[in-house]
Design a protein around this motif. Structure first.
Motif, PDB file in Angstrom:
ATOM      1  N   PHE A   1      97.198  38.225  55.344  1.00  0.00           N
ATOM      2  CA  PHE A   1      96.349  38.435  56.727  1.00  0.00           C
ATOM      3  C   PHE A   1      97.356  38.120  58.058  1.00  0.00           C
TER       4      PHE A   1
ATOM      5  N   ASP B   1     101.426  40.213  64.886  1.00  0.00           N
ATOM      6  CA  ASP B   1     100.451  41.187  65.106  1.00  0.00           C
ATOM      7  C   ASP B   1     100.535  41.557  66.525  1.00  0.00           C
TER       8      ASP B   1
ATOM      9  N   HIS C   1      99.853  35.363  64.305  1.00  0.00           N
ATOM     10  CA  HIS C   1     100.008  36.178  63.317  1.00  0.00           C
ATOM     11  C   HIS C   1     101.056  37.399  63.942  1.00  0.00           C
TER      12      HIS C   1
ATOM     13  N   HIS D   1      97.623  44.557  60.184  1.00  0.00           N
ATOM     14  CA  HIS D   1      96.952  44.605  61.529  1.00  0.00           C
ATOM     15  C   HIS D   1      97.363  46.156  62.023  1.00  0.00           C
TER      16      HIS D   1
ATOM     17  N   HIS E   1      94.107  35.887  65.227  1.00  0.00           N
ATOM     18  CA  HIS E   1      95.042  35.020  64.521  1.00  0.00           C
ATOM     19  C   HIS E   1      94.340  34.283  63.378  1.00  0.00           C
TER      20      HIS E   1
ATOM     21  N   ASP F   1      89.955  42.285  63.835  1.00  0.00           N
ATOM     22  CA  ASP F   1      90.992  41.303  63.349  1.00  0.00           C
ATOM     23  C   ASP F   1      90.551  40.830  61.995  1.00  0.00           C
TER      24      ASP F   1
HETATM   25 ZN    ZN Z   1      95.374  38.823  62.435  1.00  0.00          ZN
END
Ligand code: ZN
Ligand code: ZN
Length: 685
Positions: free
Chosen positions: A462, A432, A430, A468, A323, A448
């Motif tokens: 990001f 992700d 995120h 990701h 994150h 990451d």
């Molecule tokens: Zn990330």
């Protein structure tokens, strides 16, 4: 020396006991001398701004901060850009004020270690000058609307962190017998009084008006207040703060999940909050209150939090940038060194040693041995050698069910993985879910990427799904959501993790199966759409080493019509497709060259209707201007399965049978067959 004595040990005694300390103390002294000689240790009269604006908008790298500069109006990016402006200057002032507070602490530590009174004087001067200056700072008019406004900085948060450094310097001087004149003491007392008022007001807003007690800010407001109380010897106030709403114990209960990870699922904020707790505990200890074994309502503890770091780090001691948070940054390395040294002292967690070595490498030590202020203040062991005992005890696999992370490890396989399936993570999360980080014991291949400073226009990239190692649909990012772990099994032979998510997109189910054996890692990602129409299903992988393959063909300009660049969102750059793999017998073989010449091999299965491409993307968050090459495995369909096997030495060969969903994995002449059965998951058959 027993542990209790060691924890109360003065820096002077430590310099007598530990061989490495005098060299560290002397180099800290020389650093101060250099800053003094050039006239850099002058406190600016302007307050600091927001450090996240210290970023180049062309390269998205953090700007350079020269500690030797007494003042600055233009700022340099590592690629040579020169930028000006009030926002950059405000950000620069944050670095400057933080540096000066740090030098106050550093000078106090040098005095404590080397008994040269000049450094006590310098430390005292900085503390008293800041104390005198603090009441003159206005409550910051330029702060962003969402911020809790500070006085010496835009953000109350920055102010609280800065104040703990300054007060740690003050109490260290007092411990060392340095006397403040009554005029000096009056200034310090006024500073402490104003700081207390500010921190109490910020706590009231955050905890009671915004109902946001779990915020990582709260831990820092508490730490700053604890410093004030300890500096004044106010034990009752400090005790009340431990038990208050949003206080030490309550925050531990709501700011950290029961599996010991900070609630935002970010490694950076985990370290950040843990450091605030440890400062609080240090101050409580000064008031004869021992918090080192304190637990939250579900068993959350500082010990648990440092153990989580030891479990999360890769084999080189690098912490994953889950994150929001930087991948690597000097101030962060110092914070890691501080919490890891304290974790080693208080809890003897041996697994912190590789983390410390990596932090010291990032701080400038060539071989990972101790250096810098954190070593002198908090280091207490004779060396950071990794003991043969520790090498004999490889870490196993681990599931964090509440935070939603799984690490898969096998003693005989240099490859391991980390997957994220948990809660989004609030403002620092995120998009992700089911992201996988693939690690080799010498280097993480698909880390990451963390995030750039928040002032960069590239920040959103990001947190997008496409940055990701997971699946996106139609170029769009996943919704904020939470996945689940359907199975986590660790035996002597294998680790198997089955992660699932069905709210990433409407009418879409994601299933990711990871099977790690002594020989290879299988990643089998199934995507099923229940919606009417087929869509572009995109499996992403972002290695930091360039993919190499005989089957990879570079695309020319003429191919652009067939392979148009990928649009993620209007404010982000397009991602050009730069290469295409042509499968042989449905296998695509890719090789990655790691540091020290290690090779990692990937075999991808290209089903009919699928294509494997390479895509040019921004670089990782340390330097996004150096592009990377991502793998994009995609299919326009209502169903897709993406099968990849990773191995060191040589690649595996894959043979797939549609009729019964079986996969044969052949390596070194041995074939293992696995079968994916909808209700049961992956089975070795
Ligand atoms: Zn990330
Ligand atoms: Zn630049």
């Amino acid at each position: 020396m027993n542990d209790a004595v060691k924890l109360r040990e003065s820096i002077g005694a430590k310099v007598q006991r530990l061989a490495w300390t005098s060299e560290v103390a002397n180099s800290l002294k020389e650093e101060i001398d250099g800053l003094q000689a050039i006239g850099s240790l002058i406190i600016p009269l302007e307050p600091g701004g927001w450090w996240h604006q210290y970023v180049c908008q062309q390269h998205h790298t953090e700007l350079l901060f020269d500690p030797l500069a007494a003042d600055a109006t233009e700022f340099h990016c590592p690629h040579g850009c020169v930028v000006e402006g009030a926002e950059h200057r405000g950000a620069w002032l944050v670095y400057k004020h933080q540096l000066l507070a740090r030098i106050a602490l550093q000078a106090a530590a040098v005095y404590a270690g080397l008994r040269d009174y000049t450094y006590a004087e310098l430390s005292k001067r900085l503390i008293v000058e800041y104390a005198a200056q603090f009441p003159l700072y206005p409550v910051h008019p330029d702060a962003q609307p969402w911020m809790l406004k500070g006085r010496a900085f835009h953000q109350a948060l920055t102010e609280s962190i800065w104040s703990t450094t300054l007060i740690r310097a003050y109490v260290l001087l007092v411990d060392e017998g340095i006397v403040f004149s009554s005029d000096e003491q009056q200034k310090v007392d006024k500073f402490l009084h104003l700081l207390e008022e500010s921190m109490r007001a910020y706590r009231r807003i955050l905890i009671h008006e915004r109902n946001n007690a779990e915020n990582n800010y709260t831990a820092w407001l508490n730490a700053s207040l604890a410093c004030v109380y300890a500096a004044r010897g106010e034990r009752h106030e400090l005790e009340a703060l431990i038990e208050a709403e949003g206080g030490f114990r309550h925050h531990l209960s709501i700011g950290v999940k029961q599996d010991q990870i900070e609630f935002e699922g970010s490694t950076y904020y985990h370290v950040f909050v843990l450091r605030a707790y440890l400062i609080f505990a240090e101050m409580a200890k000064r008031c004869e209150k021992d918090l080192y074994a304190c637990e939250g309502s579900q068993g959350q503890s500082m010990r648990g939090m440092v153990e989580a770091l030891a479990e999360l780090a890769d084999d080189q001691g690098v912490l994953p940038a889950l994150h929001d948070g930087p991948m690597e940054r000097l101030p962060y390395a110092r914070e890691i060194a501080e919490v890891a040294e304290l974790g080693l002292n208080h809890y003897a967690v041996e697994g912190l040693v590789p983390i410390l070595r990596e932090a010291y490498r990032q701080m400038g030590s060539a071989d990972g041995s101790r250096c810098g202020l954190e070593a002198l203040l908090y280091g207490a062991t004779p060396s950071l050698e990794i003991t043969p005992m520790a090498l004999m005890k490889p870490r196993g696999s681990k599931l964090w069910p509440a935070s939603g992370f799984v690490v898969g490890r096998h003693a005989d396989n240099p490859l391991s993985f980390l997957v994220d399936f948990g809660e989004h993570g609030g403002a620092h999360g995120h998009l992700d879910k089911l992201h996988v980080t693939l690690m080799h014991k010498r280097q993480t291949l698909t880390p990451d990427f963390g995030v750039v400073p928040y002032g960069s226009t590239l920040r959103p990239w990001f947190s997008e799904t496409a940055s990701h190692n997971t699946v996106s649909l139609g170029g769009k990012s996943q919704d904020e959501h939470t996945g689940r772990c359907l199975r986590f099994e660790q035996t002597e032979a294998t680790t198997y993790a089955w992660l699932q998510s069905d709210t990433a997109y409407f009418g879409c189910r994601l299933n990711r199966h990871l099977l790690l054996t002594s020989d290879w890692l299988l990643d089998w990602f199934e995507v099923t759409l229940t919606s009417e129409d087929p869509q572009s299903i995109e499996w992403w992988m972002h290695p930091i080493a360039a993919p190499q393959s005989k089957q990879l063909v570079e695309l020319s300009f003429a191919d652009k019509a067939i392979y148009p660049p990928i649009h993620i969102q209007p404010n982000l750059p397009e991602l050009p497709i730069v290469g295409r793999f042509s499968p042989e017998e449905s296998n695509v073989c890719v090789k990655y060259l790691l540091k020290n010449g290690d090779q990692l091999h990937q075999t991808a299965l290209a089903h009919p209707g699928q294509e494997l491409l390479t895509v040019r993307t921004p670089g990782h968050s340390i330097d996004p201007s150096v592009p990377l090459t991502a793998l994009l495995h995609r299919q326009f369909s209502k169903y897709a399965s993406f099968i990849h096997v990773y191995r060191v030495g040589a690649g595996a060969m894959l043979a797939y049978c549609f009729a019964d969903n079986r996969l044969g994995i052949t390596a070194d002449g041995r074939t293992t067959t696995v079968q994916l059965i909808p209700e049961q998951g992956l089975l070795i058959v």
